[in-house]
Design an enzyme around this catalytic site. Structure first.
Site, PDB file in Angstrom:
ATOM      1  N   LYS A 149     -19.634  11.684   4.560  1.00  0.00           N
ATOM      2  CA  LYS A 149     -18.505  10.758   4.610  1.00  0.00           C
ATOM      3  C   LYS A 149     -17.592  11.191   5.745  1.00  0.00           C
ATOM      4  O   LYS A 149     -17.571  12.374   6.122  1.00  0.00           O
ATOM      5  CB  LYS A 149     -17.727  10.759   3.289  1.00  0.00           C
ATOM      6  CG  LYS A 149     -16.987   9.460   3.002  1.00  0.00           C
ATOM      7  CD  LYS A 149     -17.925   8.357   2.542  1.00  0.00           C
ATOM      8  CE  LYS A 149     -17.165   7.079   2.192  1.00  0.00           C
ATOM      9  NZ  LYS A 149     -18.041   6.039   1.665  1.00  0.00           N
ATOM     10  N   ASP A 169     -16.318   1.550   5.731  1.00  0.00           N
ATOM     11  CA  ASP A 169     -15.657   1.787   4.444  1.00  0.00           C
ATOM     12  C   ASP A 169     -14.296   1.118   4.562  1.00  0.00           C
ATOM     13  O   ASP A 169     -14.117   0.211   5.390  1.00  0.00           O
ATOM     14  CB  ASP A 169     -15.563   3.296   4.166  1.00  0.00           C
ATOM     15  CG  ASP A 169     -15.188   3.600   2.707  1.00  0.00           C
ATOM     16  OD1 ASP A 169     -14.095   4.147   2.488  1.00  0.00           O
ATOM     17  OD2 ASP A 169     -15.961   3.277   1.796  1.00  0.00           O
TER      18      ASP A 169
END
Length: 447
Positions: free
Chosen positions: A126, A166
């Site tokens: 991430k 995201d």
């Protein structure tokens, strides 16, 4: 057993004392996985979970950029490469002021389990920045993305680390990021997912997380011979995930009555139909407006400033906004108001107290690592298409997505069914996700 869990968490806290979101995610996994490890001789004494909570690599870098007035700003960029035992790191980039090491480590840790559950060969990672795209011009966002990628490109690649979008990173940002990567590396590869359809993107990638959340909830309901048809649904958020969860729920015959953003929520007693949803998509995606404008447009709706939608009556709740948006009190209100099914569209939107309430009431509850895996699953399908230099149709991708969500559900049932028949989807997802990664780590030795 509790002593083992406590000892494990004490060691993790000592190393990550100021990272509450990360510790919350690890605690949830530890409470279900450590008892399982104790029953499996193959994992005992190998400290696999302790190895899994430590990132293989955590990268932090400076991102200078120039605004339209010529002023120089500096943000922080991050990439957490958590675990690559089953494939290249895979996980989104988040651009939001709240981004910090704790949040990205929590997301990367969750991503390891989520990607494992998809059955596709993807590790977990991430990244992102504390940059806020809101209120910025396209040129400012382009300059920021180019600066961000001018450092990140050193650490990613189609066989190393494949980022995606995201919060705050949509098709526009992915385009700017990919353009700079292509220029820096002088190559066209599938290094980012969520790309435009004309340059390597996959059909239904924007819809995938929301659709997958609903597909998973549909699978839960089927275990009791039930469905979405005729159900009242609460959805939080109004971005990409919320929009397409709403769309799929409507298609399955449900009545969606809420959407929200950071300013509050709208309640539409007549339900949000396809025409109203088109208004929301234009409002949020093009005008970047506030959800309160929905109530100005439709007389059947009322805006509740500064509140979340969890006090409304419903059959199904789909929290699709952000982490820890739904607490124990909210969960009690949902139960009292007839909610029988909760499927997380966001990452860890329900805090530990809320999850405990759902389990005590023995309603259907799907954790995000299982129910919102549709997004990364379709990213994996995009990676496959890029590798093949091939493109599947919308129906082909949707069918594959649906099958992946069905498979994830089956794995959760396999590992999460209690003696009384209740399916603990949290336990099932954690153990199923752990087993695949743990087996790969054992096979590869101490690395």
């Amino acid at each position: 057993m509790q002593a083992k869990i406590d000892a494990f968490m004490e060691e993790v806290r000592a190393r990550n004392a100021h990272e509450p979101e990360f510790l919350q995610a690890v605690q949830e996994v530890a409470e279900t996985v450590i008892p399982y490890i104790a029953t499996q001789e193959i994992y005992n004494g190998k400290n696999i979970l302790l190895r899994m909570v430590e990132p293989e690599r955590a990268i932090m870098f400076r991102v200078p950029w120039v605004d339209d007035k010529g002023e120089i700003h500096v943000n922080r960029g991050y990439r957490i490469q958590m675990n690559s035992a089953i494939g290249p790191y895979k996980g989104g980039l988040r651009f939001h002021p709240s981004v910090n090491l704790s949040i990205l480590k929590f997301l990367a840790f969750e991503q390891v389990f989520k990607n494992s559950l998809t059955t596709l060969p993807m590790g977990g990672g991430k990244g992102g920045s504390d940059f806020d795209p809101k209120g910025k011009s396209d040129d400012e966002i382009m300059r920021f993305c180019h600066s961000f990628m001018s450092e990140l490109f050193r650490h990613i690649g189609p066989n190393t680390d494949v980022p995606a979008g995201d919060i705050g990173v949509g098709a526009r940002e992915i385009g700017f990021l990919f353009g700079m990567y292509r220029k820096m590396r002088n190559e066209f590869t599938g290094v980012l997912t969520g790309k435009g359809l004309s340059w390597g993107g996959s059909e239904i990638r924007p819809e995938a997380t929301g659709y997958g959340t609903v597909y998973f909830a549909e699978n839960m309901l089927k275990t009791k011979n039930d469905s979405f048809k005729g159900k009242t649904v609460l959805v939080s958020g109004s971005g990409n995930v919320a929009q397409y969860a709403t769309e799929k729920a409507i298609q399955l015959g449900a009545k969606v009555v809420t959407l929200s953003d950071s300013s509050g929520y709208i309640y539409d007693e007549d339900g949000i139909d396809q025409e109203k949803l088109k208004f929301v998509m234009k409002l949020k995606n093009e005008k970047r407006g506030r959800i309160s404008e929905y109530a100005d447009e439709y007389s059947s709706a009322k805006f509740h400033k500064g509140k979340t939608p969890w006090g409304e009556k419903c059959d199904i709740a789909l929290p699709c906004a952000t982490q820890n948006e739904l607490n124990g009190d909210d969960a009690k209100m949902l139960i009292d108001n007839g909610c029988k099914c909760v499927s997380e569209g966001a990452n860890m939107p329900c805090d530990a107290d809320a999850v405990a309430v759902f389990h005590k009431a023995k309603i259907f509850f799907a954790p995000g690592k299982a129910s919102n895996a549709g997004g990364v699953a379709t990213s994996g399908l995009e990676m496959t298409q890029n590798s093949l230099r091939f493109k599947w149709t919308r129906k082909e991708v949707d069918d594959k997505l649906k099958q992946i969500m069905n498979d994830i559900h089956e794995k959760c049932v396999e590992y999460g069914t209690d003696d009384d028949g209740y399916i603990d989807y949290v336990k099932g997802a954690n153990i199923a996700g752990f087993v695949k990664v743990a087996d790969a780590m054992l096979a590869q030795g101490v690395i």
